[in-house]
Design a protein around this motif. Sequence first.
Motif, PDB file in Angstrom:
ATOM      1  N   VAL A 198       0.844  -1.199   0.000  1.00 34.03           N
ATOM      2  CA  VAL A 198       0.000   0.000   0.000  1.00 34.03           C
ATOM      3  C   VAL A 198       0.878   1.248   0.000  1.00 34.03           C
ATOM      4  CG1 VAL A 198      -1.658   1.322   1.361  1.00 34.03           C
ATOM      5  CG2 VAL A 198      -1.947  -1.145   1.110  1.00 34.03           C
ATOM      6  N   LEU A 199       1.909   1.249   0.849  1.00 30.84           N
ATOM      7  CA  LEU A 199       2.821   2.391   0.905  1.00 30.84           C
ATOM      8  C   LEU A 199       3.529   2.591  -0.441  1.00 30.84           C
ATOM      9  CD1 LEU A 199       4.047   4.571   2.701  1.00 30.84           C
ATOM     10  CD2 LEU A 199       5.797   2.929   3.392  1.00 30.84           C
ATOM     11  N   ARG A 200       3.963   1.475  -1.050  1.00 34.78           N
ATOM     12  CA  ARG A 200       4.595   1.531  -2.371  1.00 34.78           C
ATOM     13  C   ARG A 200       3.703   2.248  -3.382  1.00 34.78           C
ATOM     14  NH1 ARG A 200       4.068  -4.052  -4.639  1.00 34.78           N
ATOM     15  NH2 ARG A 200       1.966  -3.213  -4.842  1.00 34.78           N
ATOM     16  N   ASP A 201       2.432   1.846  -3.429  1.00 39.51           N
ATOM     17  CA  ASP A 201       1.533   2.416  -4.431  1.00 39.51           C
ATOM     18  C   ASP A 201       1.245   3.887  -4.153  1.00 39.51           C
ATOM     19  OD1 ASP A 201       1.507  -0.043  -5.631  1.00 39.51           O
ATOM     20  OD2 ASP A 201      -0.350  -0.694  -4.703  1.00 39.51           O
ATOM     21  N   ILE A 202       1.100   4.244  -2.865  1.00 44.47           N
ATOM     22  CA  ILE A 202       0.833   5.652  -2.537  1.00 44.47           C
ATOM     23  C   ILE A 202       2.033   6.511  -2.915  1.00 44.47           C
ATOM     24  CG2 ILE A 202       0.558   7.253  -0.616  1.00 44.47           C
ATOM     25  CD1 ILE A 202      -1.275   5.244   0.679  1.00 44.47           C
ATOM     26  N   LEU A 203       3.240   6.049  -2.596  1.00 44.51           N
ATOM     27  CA  LEU A 203       4.440   6.819  -2.943  1.00 44.51           C
ATOM     28  C   LEU A 203       4.567   6.971  -4.454  1.00 44.51           C
ATOM     29  CD1 LEU A 203       7.082   5.417  -0.435  1.00 44.51           C
ATOM     30  CD2 LEU A 203       6.167   7.732  -0.501  1.00 44.51           C
ATOM     31  N   ALA A 204       4.174   5.932  -5.179  1.00 41.80           N
ATOM     32  CA  ALA A 204       4.304   5.975  -6.631  1.00 41.80           C
ATOM     33  C   ALA A 204       3.140   6.709  -7.294  1.00 41.80           C
ATOM     34  CB  ALA A 204       4.405   4.557  -7.187  1.00 41.80           C
TER      35      ALA A 204
END
Lengths: 234, 234, 234
Positions: free
Chosen positions: C154-160
Amino acid sequence: MDRARSHTGTNDRVALAFELFNASVQHWLDLAGIFVFALSGALLGVRKNLDVFGMAVLAEATALGGGLFRDVVIGAVPPAAFADLGYFLTPLVATLLVFFLHPEVERINKAVNFFDAAGLGLFCVVGTTKAYEYGLGLTASGALGLATAAGGGVLRDILAGDPPQLLRWDRDLYAVPAIVGAGAVALLIHAGELTGVTAGGAAALAFVLRLAAMRYHWRAPRAWQRRSTAVGEG
Amino acid sequence: MDRARSHTGTNDRVALAFELFNASVQHWLDLAGIFVFALSGALLGVRKNLDVFGMAVLAEATALGGGLFRDVVIGAVPPAAFADLGYFLTPLVATLLVFFLHPEVERINKAVNFFDAAGLGLFCVVGTTKAYEYGLGLTASGALGLATAAGGGVLRDILAGDPPQLLRWDRDLYAVPAIVGAGAVALLIHAGELTGVTAGGAAALAFVLRLAAMRYHWRAPRAWQRRSTAVGEG
Amino acid sequence: MDRARSHTGTNDRVALAFELFNASVQHWLDLAGIFVFALSGALLGVRKNLDVFGMAVLAEATALGGGLFRDVVIGAVPPAAFADLGYFLTPLVATLLVFFLHPEVERINKAVNFFDAAGLGLFCVVGTTKAYEYGLGLTASGALGLATAAGGGVLRDILAGDPPQLLRWDRDLYAVPAIVGAGAVALLIHAGELTGVTAGGAAALAFVLRLAAMRYHWRAPRAWQRRSTAVGEG
């Protein structure tokens, strides 16, 4: 608190550096760094057409987000952002300034970038030192120094709905100067040579590198053979 | 826990208020606030075309995100969101309700907004009081009261890929009522007048202000001389 | 640490399982899970056209974000992500690999998905066990097991800047296998039957379910009567 103090007791050279570096000068430097980071947050709020409260939220998040993340991770609660009233109020002052004078602030954008670079240098040194104070290893301390310096900007961009500038290849190097500064502090601690003077030198190194990155538009490389993905993704 | 208790010992008037305010009535009010916040999260999940698990994640994040942030910052771990089973299960009940009955829930959107305003008033008071209990200053406690009340909605919007409603100028005032409520609690603590009754009054004040903001479409001002940036950015 | 140890003292059956499960085998499994999660983060960085530092940030966030969230919530500071140097360096190795060889890594995307499923199974079990160790209830421990396994993505997708894949209805089930694995661990603890073997079984169960979800494209249902909102929103 107790944990921090006991570490201080066993690491006299860090305690010394921390003391030298943490005097009233340090506090004013902190506030200056918070102020310029907050300016960048409030200005983004203007560009995003936010109201004054949205601007204040962005200013607070930009200025305090990195240190807040560091303090929560190392267990320094309540974080400095909530323990020192000046840390909390400074972004509000920056917000008011931008609210009333933002065309003037935009015009001095170069000055803001200059101070932002100073804040970057300062915060990567402060963050690394504080994390080591709380018992983290040198590598982890350096990583938290980077997070202290760059975390607020990432939070600012996510809240504003922009892709984080830190991650974009088409922006001048931002992470590398902070990594160099934090790494220098870690090496200085390892060598037992961290003093107020050498810590200031590490901050200056990161500061100058960031200025040079902006001046000469230094970029970081992207993955090799980019074309292949164009095919792979198509 | 020990920290909280020792603070309670030294701040009898807060302890009293906390006790009055924290009875079984308080628990049910908390659950009601969590429930309506969760409804707004699950409804956004429906609008975003998420599946039932995505709806549940948004419901949990909306309902518990603000309090979770507060508890991590003040060092109240494990946070209430994970210590009280009812806090965790309530958003799942709200998710199921929206899953099966969302057209009906949409139709009572006004009722949801009404209860959301009640949750806002309640959470800004509870958040401010709890942060002060854990030893933070009055200003920091008020800021955490605002974060408790508004943080979940910000997290909801970020997870859903929307710009946070809290920051948008074209929405009716949301932060101001919470700031007023949290500020009133801080003043009451400062004056030694925080009781269950006055705390309820502060919550009611925030609640009524939010209802009025929705009724009369109160907006916050944007930065002065906006036109200049249109030129500056062009 | 002390808190964890005292809990261990009173929960011998968990202590035993944790010990069995936490041997050097466990450490290597952890590193393997971190490595494959980091691969998925670095690959997304390539697709998003990020430079090598952006790739490294995404790799670290994907691999360590879930465990970091869990550790901050349960009060295990400094989190494992910053206490174990291998945890921090492994994502950097994955980043370098993707940086130089990403077309090859893309080509073995199926293998990455395979290992990602293994990481999912492993992390939901480890996360649930560790949260229980730190004194949380069974339901809360299961929820943190899910957060450990899925939080990094989830963090990966938000950062991206992407909507989190976890929330999207048009992706194969990801949360459900982790929920089943975490729930199985919670039931095993409740029954006093958590050992290295049964914990491995729970991880394998989540792993196989995730593989099956990818193979047969299992999806979760969306809210009933979706059409009505199309009208309501129109």
